[in-house]
Design a protein around this motif. Structure first.
Motif, PDB file in Angstrom:
ATOM      1  N   VAL A 166       0.989  -1.235  -0.002  1.00 34.61           N
ATOM      2  CA  VAL A 166      -0.042  -0.238  -0.020  1.00 34.61           C
ATOM      3  C   VAL A 166       0.938   1.201   0.024  1.00 34.61           C
ATOM      4  CG1 VAL A 166      -1.829   1.435   1.351  1.00 34.61           C
ATOM      5  CG2 VAL A 166      -1.726  -1.241   1.419  1.00 34.61           C
ATOM      6  N   ILE A 167       0.486   2.397  -0.721  1.00 30.22           N
ATOM      7  CA  ILE A 167       1.365   3.484  -0.983  1.00 30.22           C
ATOM      8  C   ILE A 167       0.304   4.508  -0.754  1.00 30.22           C
ATOM      9  CG2 ILE A 167       3.201   2.491  -2.532  1.00 30.22           C
ATOM     10  CD1 ILE A 167       1.753   3.797  -4.749  1.00 30.22           C
ATOM     11  N   GLY A 168      -1.087   4.370  -0.797  1.00 34.04           N
ATOM     12  CA  GLY A 168      -1.882   5.590  -0.612  1.00 34.04           C
ATOM     13  C   GLY A 168      -3.238   4.921  -0.229  1.00 34.04           C
ATOM     14  N   SER A 225       0.271   2.497   5.336  1.00 32.19           N
ATOM     15  CA  SER A 225       1.176   2.535   4.169  1.00 32.19           C
ATOM     16  C   SER A 225       2.236   1.553   4.303  1.00 32.19           C
ATOM     17  CB  SER A 225       2.059   3.693   3.734  1.00 32.19           C
ATOM     18  OG  SER A 225       0.864   4.824   3.384  1.00 32.19           O
TER      19      SER A 225
END
Length: 271
Positions: A166-168, A225
């Protein structure tokens, strides 16, 4: 079953049931007034949870059972039920001699619909016979009936499976952005969480764009994240996509050019 229950006037017999969730968690419960451990599983005393009458027949129609009770255990919470942790979980129910530990499974199946009312829940249990209710002859459809990378599709699942992070996160829009693959490949796909608050759960992708993937289940605010997941690309099951994107039209399981029911309603028009 070597033990014959209720063969004597007085026996120490209690009912038990086990729930094997899809995330690997196994929960055991018993109607006895104290916890029992047998079969390598600890069964918590849950006198408020009662399995209803179990019907088993030699017919091909599905056997029926139901489980009812109060949300008294931390292991079965209202939040977990709403989050889908118990959806399609495997269930075993049976009888156990609480003195010797001898037990027998009388019913096995999966959890179907779960309803809640005034702090209590009721779960419908489906036996293995429900698989016999599926039509053996496929019905015509303009789109492909084969599950993506499943039976009849012919494509390799590992080829379209990615481990990502997950980055956002946008909890308001229920969208999450991953580092791989491109969102355009994920429409109609799925997300399986391998850590974090949703660990063990799988969610379907309803929509995908540059802002992230719209999932079918509510995201936990604790999701952060870097959480690792396994993503499976999606397919819209159209012949055009099967040919252009996957070069797999030879395995297309649909009839896109079959005339529809409106054909019989047509009539000649004079010129």
């Amino acid at each position: 079953m070597s033990r014959i229950f209720f063969s004597q006037e007085l026996e120490g017999v209690a009912t038990f049931w086990r729930i094997h969730r899809r995330d690997g968690v196994t929960l055991g419960f018993t109607s006895h007034d104290r916890d029992l451990t047998f079969g390598g599983i600890r069964h918590r005393a849950a006198p408020g949870m009662l399995p209803s009458a179990i019907r088993r027949t030699a017919a091909l129609t599905g056997d029926s059972a139901e489980m009812q009770g109060a949300l008294a255990h931390d292991s079965i919470s209202e939040e977990d039920l709403k989050a889908g942790l118990f959806d399609a979980a495997q269930v075993e129910a049976g009888a156990v001699d609480w003195e010797t530990g001898e037990h027998a499974v009388l019913y096995s199946g999966t959890i179907g619909s779960v309803s809640q009312e005034a702090g209590t829940f009721s779960a419908e249990l489906k036996s293995a016979k429900t698989a016999l209710e599926v039509d053996v002859v496929p019905r015509t459809s303009p789109t492909c009936r084969a599950p993506f990378c499943g039976p009849g599709c012919g494509l390799s699942a590992p080829r379209f499976t990615h481990e990502a992070q997950v980055i956002g996160i946008d909890t308001q829009a229920n969208r999450v952005l991953f580092d791989d693959p491109a969102p355009s490949l994920m429409a109609g796909g799925s997300v399986r969480w391998i850590e974090g608050p949703h660990v063990g759960l799988a969610m379907d992708v309803l929509d995908a764009d540059a802002t992230g993937l719209l999932l079918d289940s509510r995201l936990d605010p604790a999701l952060g994240s870097g959480t690792r997941t396994v993503l499976r690309e999606g397919c819209d099951h159209t012949l055009a996509t099967c040919h252009a994107r996957f070069a797999n039209a030879v395995n297309f399981r649909g009839e896109p050019f079959l005339p529809g029911n409106d054909l019989i309603a047509r009539y000649p028009v004079g010129r």
